[in-house]
Scaffold this active site. Sequence first.
Site, short mmCIF file in Angstrom:
data_model
loop_
_atom_site.label_atom_id
_atom_site.label_comp_id
_atom_site.label_asym_id
_atom_site.label_seq_id
_atom_site.Cartn_x
_atom_site.Cartn_y
_atom_site.Cartn_z
N GLN A 163 -7.43 -4.90 10.26
CA GLN A 163 -5.88 -4.32 10.63
C GLN A 163 -6.51 -3.15 11.81
O GLN A 163 -5.44 -2.24 12.33
CB GLN A 163 -4.88 -4.20 10.15
N ARG A 210 2.92 -10.41 10.31
CA ARG A 210 4.27 -9.61 10.57
C ARG A 210 5.23 -10.71 9.93
O ARG A 210 6.19 -10.05 9.76
CB ARG A 210 4.69 -9.13 11.97
N LYS A 242 0.89 -1.33 0.13
CA LYS A 242 0.08 0.20 0.07
C LYS A 242 0.95 1.17 -0.05
O LYS A 242 0.48 2.14 -0.74
CB LYS A 242 -0.83 -0.08 1.25
N THR A 243 2.02 1.38 0.67
CA THR A 243 2.77 2.48 0.90
C THR A 243 3.51 2.71 -0.52
O THR A 243 3.51 4.06 -1.05
CB THR A 243 4.04 2.22 1.71
N ASP A 248 -3.71 7.40 4.61
CA ASP A 248 -3.26 6.12 4.72
C ASP A 248 -3.78 5.56 6.22
O ASP A 248 -4.39 6.46 7.12
CB ASP A 248 -1.56 6.08 5.02
N GLU A 249 -3.92 4.30 6.34
CA GLU A 249 -4.54 3.57 7.62
C GLU A 249 -5.89 4.22 7.89
O GLU A 249 -6.26 4.65 9.05
CB GLU A 249 -3.57 3.82 8.78
#
Length: 668
Positions: free
Chosen positions: A243, A600, A28-29, A212-213
């Site tokens: 998340q 992770r 996504k980044t 973002d997020e």
Amino acid sequence: MGLNPQQLAAVRHFETPLLVLAGAGSGKTGVITQKIAWLIEKQHYSPQSIIAVTFTNKASMEMKARLKKQLSPKQMRGLTISTFHRLGMDMLHKDGAAIGLRKGFTILDQGDSASALRELIREANSAIEERDLQNMISHWKNEFIDPAAAAANAVDDRDRVAALLYAKYNELLRACNSVDFDDLISLPVTLLREHTDIRDKWRGRVRHLLVDEYQDTNTAQYELVRMLVDKFGALTAVGDDDQSIYSWRGARPENLMALTVDYPNIRVIKLEQNYRSSQRILRCANAVISHNPHEFEKKLWSDLGVGDMLRISVCKHTLDEAEWVAAEILTRHYQKDTRWGDFAILYRSNFQSRAFEQALREKQIPYSISGGSSFFDKVEIKDMLAYLKLLVNPDDDTAFLRCINTPRREIGPTTLGKLGGHARNRNCSMFAACHDLGLETVLSGKALHRLQRFANWLTLTADNAERGDVLDVVKGLFEDIDYKDWIENQFDSPPKAQRALQNVEELFSWIERLATDDDQKDQPLSDIVRSLCLHDMLSRQNDETEDNQVQMMTLHAAKGLEFPHVFMVGMEEDLIPHRNSVEADTVEEERRLAYVGMTRARHTLTFTRSRARQQFGETNACDGSRFLDDLPPDDVNVIGELGGDNAEQARAAGKDALQGLRALLSGD
């Protein structure tokens, strides 16, 4: 970077609002940064017309670093990539005068805010807990509930007192020309709501807003986005409802769904290809999260290969669990030449770290704990630095407010409120207002005398700091304010007070080293203070930088990170899901937390749990986490379920590894 079809579609869509459902490890980044570059290079957007917002300094710095590799300095000029709170601060700097803020307003950190509330509670002779009041005020500000509404909604005396203190707290902030952390979002929203000219100016500037997020936005942040983006919705929101793990901070994952209501023409693109984890890890993570209800269905997949089996290690007790994990890390490090920094130990609650620290230290395994208390976060260090800042810059209102009643000088919030109001009318700092002759029109008697005595002492000490030995001045300050007695009265045990005083001595030693540095002898106090503050900022950045050490952190702190080898420890009922979540019927968020931890891992994922755990002096039997029951049996190996002593097995493996290393070093 090469983009897959979904990523490319997300980059190139700008005609209508866009929601990008970005699963863990889906790049996504890269999508956000590529979209910014595409808007500037291909659609010829001015950099000044694009704002990208995220939640952490680390994330914004990473985006800037990536874009600097793609864009020229000219193309970067004026581009805004920041956290929500930094954006809010910039808006208040530019337009805060419209809601009564004057230039140079100060920002109270959580500690300074707590100190102000503590004094208000003391003055009101209230029994309300300081932390409870701070949380209530934070909630009210994020939900746009003003003091009057809080009082109207009060259901008991405690709520009514809290609402009254909320009003006094806001009055104190305004009088001191200060804002707190929550104000950095709520006040810009108020600014845009109440001043259409300013709202139109900002909407005219923002041609595209990227967030973002998005699942972590609270009500205030969602409203700030809505105020900045007009009805045509020049917006790209990137998030993942699986998340969302910060409800205790006010995060509302339902904000993702709310976008489809506010912007009916929104397009939804799902990023489901994971570039981080093996197929087995993703299969198990999907199995765990599938038990949660979903507004948007998605399933992560990977083409990185099947990968190793996941492991569940069932240990006898807490120390056995820690010993087993430490030995596993030691064995893999020496037998497979795996870097220490490739391992992560993730846990639900901070108290779980102690046993693992002990086990790692015994095996001389280097480790670091993320989220641990920084030297500069200690109360006694913040106190002394505030005094040093005030000596070199008496106009620092934040430092002034911290020092004025540390130690207590019987100068209450009412007096400070009047001083702040006078300073505001005179357009000067609170320190300067103490010397203003007109102060006698608003204060008199003991209150005026105490303020002037403090200001005169500070002036004299600052003069001595310019002319005398820096270390002598600093130690003299420590004696003048009787800080040793203050510390001894603040801590509930002599050992804690002694540790605090040792920290102050360490700071003094540091100042002495800076003052007598061979390259820069006789540094003035102002240079020393700047050096200390810079070190504070750099140390916080270093805390976020992976080193060749085993990484230990909570599951919450692990969000956004990745590690080749992950140990998720304490996988037991009442730990994860946490007992409070079970009682409050909020297990869905605990399931998302487990999902975040699992995703992770890149190569190996190991769960551990204990059959018995000691708490409050008692040893109690433990049941395995319900989330372990969701794992596909074909993808998991269970170790120790039939009663094997895992610690003994691990110790034997660790000894073999060490003996092999010694033989290698000795040339045998």
